[in-house]
Design an enzyme around this catalytic site. Structure first.
Site, PDB file in Angstrom:
ATOM      1  N   HIS A  35       0.782  91.289  57.754  1.00  9.07           N
ATOM      2  CA  HIS A  35       1.515  90.024  57.611  1.00  9.07           C
ATOM      3  C   HIS A  35       3.018  90.321  57.664  1.00  9.07           C
ATOM      4  O   HIS A  35       3.529  91.133  56.893  1.00  9.07           O
ATOM      5  CB  HIS A  35       1.123  89.358  56.293  1.00  9.07           C
ATOM      6  N   HIS A  69       4.665  85.306  60.246  1.00  9.58           N
ATOM      7  CA  HIS A  69       4.904  84.083  59.478  1.00  9.58           C
ATOM      8  C   HIS A  69       6.382  83.742  59.615  1.00  9.58           C
ATOM      9  O   HIS A  69       7.233  84.378  58.988  1.00  9.58           O
ATOM     10  CB  HIS A  69       4.502  84.336  58.016  1.00  9.58           C
ATOM     11  N   MET A  71       9.526  81.777  58.864  1.00  9.47           N
ATOM     12  CA  MET A  71      10.201  80.855  57.935  1.00  9.47           C
ATOM     13  C   MET A  71      11.595  80.667  58.497  1.00  9.47           C
ATOM     14  O   MET A  71      12.590  81.177  57.955  1.00  9.47           O
ATOM     15  CB  MET A  71      10.219  81.467  56.525  1.00  9.47           C
ATOM     16  N   MET A 140       0.749  77.840  51.557  1.00 11.96           N
ATOM     17  CA  MET A 140       1.660  78.581  50.679  1.00 11.96           C
ATOM     18  C   MET A 140       1.305  78.276  49.218  1.00 11.96           C
ATOM     19  O   MET A 140       1.253  77.107  48.812  1.00 11.96           O
ATOM     20  CB  MET A 140       3.118  78.166  50.919  1.00 11.96           C
TER      21      MET A 140
HETATM   22  C1  DX5 Z   1       6.863  84.518  50.744  1.00  8.14           C
HETATM   23  C2  DX5 Z   1       6.106  85.269  51.816  1.00  8.14           C
HETATM   24  C3  DX5 Z   1       4.928  86.012  51.330  1.00  8.14           C
HETATM   25  C4  DX5 Z   1       5.228  87.062  50.308  1.00  8.14           C
HETATM   26  C5  DX5 Z   1       4.071  87.168  49.405  1.00  8.14           C
HETATM   27  O1  DX5 Z   1       7.798  83.689  51.341  1.00  8.14           O
HETATM   28  O2  DX5 Z   1       5.667  84.372  52.824  1.00  8.14           O
HETATM   29  O3  DX5 Z   1       4.190  86.550  52.406  1.00  8.14           O
HETATM   30  O4  DX5 Z   1       5.499  88.315  50.847  1.00  8.14           O
HETATM   31  O5  DX5 Z   1       4.387  88.062  48.412  1.00  8.14           O
HETATM   32  P1  DX5 Z   1       3.546  88.183  47.079  1.00  8.14           P
HETATM   33  O6  DX5 Z   1       2.160  88.566  47.476  1.00  8.14           O
HETATM   34  O7  DX5 Z   1       4.278  89.219  46.329  1.00  8.14           O
HETATM   35  O8  DX5 Z   1       3.584  86.817  46.426  1.00  8.14           O
HETATM   36 ZN    ZN Z   2       4.218  85.096  54.370  1.00  5.14          ZN
END
Ligand code: DX5
Ligand code: ZN
Length: 221
Positions: A35, A69, A71, A140
């Site tokens: 990821h 992913h 953002m 999310m």
């Molecule tokens: C947050 C990211 C996640 C993050 C998750 O914006 O999209 O992928 O890395 O991290 P953990 O598992 O530590 O919540």
């Molecule tokens: Zn993510």
């Protein structure tokens, strides 16, 4: 029918000075997908890694898909750059694209799978019009931008709703969840209907990646 679960470690919590080695190690420890969190300091208040890093890591991932992913806002130019950089699946937040259908079609035209991502307070309504076109739904369970946050429980209801929509449409769509997932809550997330689990700090924050991934699989049963 038994579900094939996928564990997708987020390299957001990996050691950025040794990313290639981290990717190899987490795959050797049993990761299914990598990821790859892309933050632009605009859609979210943080800044991470771009398509050049994706291209550099691609050979280290072997056959494990790279799950990008995004953002970011706007979406389209970076989505194309990640398709060219070797991404296997590219997901974006529909509220970050003016023309969601066009963005999905552009990703698929480059040979990548396409996903839509839903923030904790974002409804699933866009799926009324998009579910026949996508390969993945990403729920999310934290607000995007940072690793290491706590799981938001209302995500469980949203996962259930997304699972109903997938079952009703009958297509092969992955239901992925991202944020605050650990060995002790992954079973609840699976029970709500998720089949693909992102975990950053839970895996990369521990010395024994295989130990954590194995305990997640044991919890999934
Ligand atoms: C947050 C990211 C996640 C993050 C998750 O914006 O999209 O992928 O890395 O991290 P953990 O598992 O530590 O919540
Ligand atoms: Zn993510």
């Amino acid at each position: 029918m038994s579900t094939t679960y996928r564990i997708a470690p987020s390299i957001l919590s990996a050691d950025f000075a040794r990313l290639g080695e981290e990717v190899r190690n987490v795959i050797a420890a049993g990761a299914d997908w990598i990821h790859f969190d892309v933050m632009d300091n605009h859609y979210v208040p943080n800044l991470t890694i771009g398509p050049m890093v994706c291209a550099a890591l691609k050979p280290h991932a072997g056959t494990a898909p790279i799950d990008v992913h995004l953002m970011v806002q706007p979406v389209d130019a970076l989505a194309q750059a990640f398709a060219d950089a070797g991404a296997d699946c590219i997901s974006f937040h529909p509220d970050a694209s003016t023309h969601v259908h066009r963005s999905v079609q552009a990703i698929k035209a480059r040979g990548c799978k396409a996903g839509l991502v839903f923030n904790p307070a974002t409804p699933l309504d866009v799926l009324d019009w998009m579910i026949d076109d996508i390969d993945l739904i990403l729920i999310m369970s934290v607000n995007p931008g940072f690793g290491g946050q706590g799981f938001i429980d209302s995500a469980l209801r949203k996962i259930e709703q997304a699972r109903s929509r997938i079952d009703a449409c009958g297509r092969d769509i992955r239901l992925e969840v991202d944020g605050g997932i650990k060995p002790d809550n992954i079973a609840r997330v699976a029970a709500a209907g998720a089949d693909t689990f992102v975990a950053g700090s839970a895996i990369f924050g521990k010395p024994d990646y295989k130990g954590v991934i194995d305990s997640m699989r044991r919890a999934l049963g």
